[in-house]
Design a protein around this motif. Structure first.
Motif, PDB file in Angstrom:
ATOM      1  N   VAL A 211       0.819  -1.219   0.000  1.00  0.00           N
ATOM      2  CA  VAL A 211       0.000   0.000   0.000  1.00  0.00           C
ATOM      3  C   VAL A 211       0.852   1.268   0.000  1.00  0.00           C
ATOM      4  O   VAL A 211       0.608   2.173  -0.811  1.00  0.00           O
ATOM      5  CB  VAL A 211      -0.986  -0.009   1.187  1.00  0.00           C
ATOM      6  N   PRO A 212       1.868   1.411   0.883  1.00  0.00           N
ATOM      7  CA  PRO A 212       2.708   2.618   0.795  1.00  0.00           C
ATOM      8  C   PRO A 212       3.408   2.750  -0.549  1.00  0.00           C
ATOM      9  O   PRO A 212       3.545   3.857  -1.077  1.00  0.00           O
ATOM     10  CB  PRO A 212       3.713   2.418   1.934  1.00  0.00           C
ATOM     11  N   CYS A 213       3.855   1.622  -1.105  1.00  0.00           N
ATOM     12  CA  CYS A 213       4.521   1.644  -2.403  1.00  0.00           C
ATOM     13  C   CYS A 213       3.579   2.173  -3.485  1.00  0.00           C
ATOM     14  O   CYS A 213       3.953   3.025  -4.300  1.00  0.00           O
ATOM     15  CB  CYS A 213       5.007   0.244  -2.763  1.00  0.00           C
ATOM     16  N   VAL A 214       2.341   1.704  -3.479  1.00  0.00           N
ATOM     17  CA  VAL A 214       1.353   2.160  -4.453  1.00  0.00           C
ATOM     18  C   VAL A 214       1.013   3.635  -4.224  1.00  0.00           C
ATOM     19  O   VAL A 214       0.814   4.398  -5.182  1.00  0.00           O
ATOM     20  CB  VAL A 214       0.089   1.282  -4.381  1.00  0.00           C
ATOM     21  N   SER A 215       0.955   4.054  -2.965  1.00  0.00           N
ATOM     22  CA  SER A 215       0.691   5.466  -2.662  1.00  0.00           C
ATOM     23  C   SER A 215       1.754   6.366  -3.280  1.00  0.00           C
ATOM     24  O   SER A 215       1.444   7.401  -3.865  1.00  0.00           O
ATOM     25  CB  SER A 215       0.643   5.687  -1.150  1.00  0.00           C
ATOM     26  N   PHE A 216       3.014   5.955  -3.177  1.00  0.00           N
ATOM     27  CA  PHE A 216       4.098   6.725  -3.774  1.00  0.00           C
ATOM     28  C   PHE A 216       4.021   6.696  -5.298  1.00  0.00           C
ATOM     29  O   PHE A 216       4.302   7.704  -5.962  1.00  0.00           O
ATOM     30  CB  PHE A 216       5.448   6.197  -3.307  1.00  0.00           C
ATOM     31  N   CYS A 217       3.661   5.558  -5.869  1.00  0.00           N
ATOM     32  CA  CYS A 217       3.533   5.465  -7.327  1.00  0.00           C
ATOM     33  C   CYS A 217       2.467   6.416  -7.841  1.00  0.00           C
ATOM     34  O   CYS A 217       2.669   7.125  -8.848  1.00  0.00           O
ATOM     35  CB  CYS A 217       3.199   4.026  -7.730  1.00  0.00           C
ATOM     36  N   ILE A 218       1.314   6.459  -7.165  1.00  0.00           N
ATOM     37  CA  ILE A 218       0.241   7.363  -7.564  1.00  0.00           C
ATOM     38  C   ILE A 218       0.676   8.813  -7.394  1.00  0.00           C
ATOM     39  O   ILE A 218       0.410   9.673  -8.245  1.00  0.00           O
ATOM     40  CB  ILE A 218      -1.031   7.071  -6.753  1.00  0.00           C
ATOM     41  N   TYR A 240       0.330   9.978   3.238  1.00  0.00           N
ATOM     42  CA  TYR A 240      -0.283   8.716   3.654  1.00  0.00           C
ATOM     43  C   TYR A 240       0.745   7.588   3.627  1.00  0.00           C
ATOM     44  O   TYR A 240       0.849   6.792   4.573  1.00  0.00           O
ATOM     45  CB  TYR A 240      -1.454   8.392   2.729  1.00  0.00           C
ATOM     46  N   GLY A 241       1.536   7.520   2.543  1.00  0.00           N
ATOM     47  CA  GLY A 241       2.549   6.472   2.445  1.00  0.00           C
ATOM     48  C   GLY A 241       3.638   6.614   3.494  1.00  0.00           C
ATOM     49  O   GLY A 241       4.062   5.629   4.097  1.00  0.00           O
ATOM     50  N   LEU A 242       4.088   7.850   3.739  1.00  0.00           N
ATOM     51  CA  LEU A 242       5.126   8.075   4.747  1.00  0.00           C
ATOM     52  C   LEU A 242       4.634   7.707   6.145  1.00  0.00           C
ATOM     53  O   LEU A 242       5.356   7.075   6.926  1.00  0.00           O
ATOM     54  CB  LEU A 242       5.565   9.541   4.718  1.00  0.00           C
ATOM     55  N   ILE A 243       3.393   8.101   6.461  1.00  0.00           N
ATOM     56  CA  ILE A 243       2.836   7.801   7.785  1.00  0.00           C
ATOM     57  C   ILE A 243       2.715   6.293   7.973  1.00  0.00           C
ATOM     58  O   ILE A 243       3.040   5.755   9.044  1.00  0.00           O
ATOM     59  CB  ILE A 243       1.476   8.493   7.966  1.00  0.00           C
ATOM     60  N   MET A 244       2.269   5.576   6.945  1.00  0.00           N
ATOM     61  CA  MET A 244       2.135   4.123   7.049  1.00  0.00           C
ATOM     62  C   MET A 244       3.486   3.455   7.286  1.00  0.00           C
ATOM     63  O   MET A 244       3.617   2.560   8.127  1.00  0.00           O
ATOM     64  CB  MET A 244       1.498   3.558   5.774  1.00  0.00           C
TER      65      MET A 244
END
Length: 279
Positions: A211-218, A240-244
């Motif tokens: 999920v964090p990886c996908v957040s960064f990709c988006i 969101y990705g950093l917080i996760m």
């Protein structure tokens, strides 16, 4: 299981709300994010043949998303699904291939407009020298708007557009307007630093959460359309990705601490230290 059914219903409810609001970009990026999550989870577990089939299915899925994106665009403007006359007249299409559905005109314009607007600003030499303006482009709007001065609000009018209704202009447009080509390079190195930070946060993970990886990709894919650091809808995946990742790191640290309980002597020593300091 009941938990999986509940998650599926929640996902359908979220997508349905976005469809009712005709928020096409949110629906598109949500589906793309889900596709990336499945891709990251399943890629290492399947055979080479299944990988090829998965890639083909993913490409077909993206074409379907692009078609639905155009169909919703027609509906949003008060036309029928198959009536693309609005976007055809707006984009001044000539000699459009007859074998390609006109619903794809929407996604085509969304892909070419940002770069066209950036090039237009470079050709027109439309930039000032405002370090303060550059800083305001890398801080979320709900924060930077509270620190704008009279100088910034009167001079920092922003990049110019070829047409007012084609307002996508990439992350680099604001950077170019505030500091010229130097601003574009600075923005590039900021994005590069974020990629390096993400790499080290993800490095040597004992568990894998896509999920964090996908957040960064988006997040990084949105830079092609808008200022990803300024607008809250664009910078939300980054935070969101950093917080996760940070929460996962904290959770793992707590698990390691619980694995090695303190001895009775250590507990007594801590008690003496706390009593001595009045804690």
């Amino acid at each position: 299981s009941s938990k999986k059914k509940r998650y599926l219903l929640e996902f359908i409810a979220i997508i349905s709300c976005n469809i009712l609001y005709l928020s096409r970009s949110t629906v598109a990026f949500t589906f793309i994010g889900c596709l990336l999550i499945v891709f990251l989870l399943k890629w290492r577990k399947v055979t080479k043949t299944r990988r090829i089939m998965f890639v083909i299915s993913a490409i077909a899925f993206l074409f379907i998303v692009a078609y639905v994106f155009g169909a919703l665009g027609n509906l949003r403007q008060g036309y029928s699904i198959n009536d693309s006359s609005y976007i055809e007249n707006l984009g001044l299409f000539h000699a459009y291939p007859s074998w390609i559905p006109k619903q794809f005109m929407w996604i085509y314009l969304y892909l070419v407009t940002p770069l066209a607007n950036l090039n237009y600003n470079v050709i027109q030499n439309n930039h000032i020298f405002s370090p303060q303006g550059f800083i305001s482009t890398i801080i979320p709007e709900f924060i930077s708007n509270r620190f704008q001065t009279e100088f910034t609000s009167s001079i920092f009018s922003g990049p110019i557009l070829i047409k007012s209704y084609f307002n996508a202009r990439t992350t680099f447009a604001e950077a170019y307007y505030s500091l010229g080509i130097l601003g574009c390079y600075l923005m590039f190195f900021i994005m590069l630093a974020l990629n390096i930070l993400f790499y080290f946060l993800y490095k040597n993970k004992a568990y894998y959460n896509p999920v964090p990886c996908v957040s960064f990709c988006i997040f990084f894919s949105l830079f092609f359309f808008e200022d990803i650091f300024y607008y809250i809808f664009a910078c939300a995946p980054l935070y969101y990705g950093l917080i996760m990742l940070l929460l996962q790191k904290k959770k793992r640290a707590l698990k390691i601490t619980a694995t090695f309980p303190l001895s009775q002597e250590s507990i007594k020593l801590l008690g003496v230290i706390f009593n001595k300091n009045g804690l």
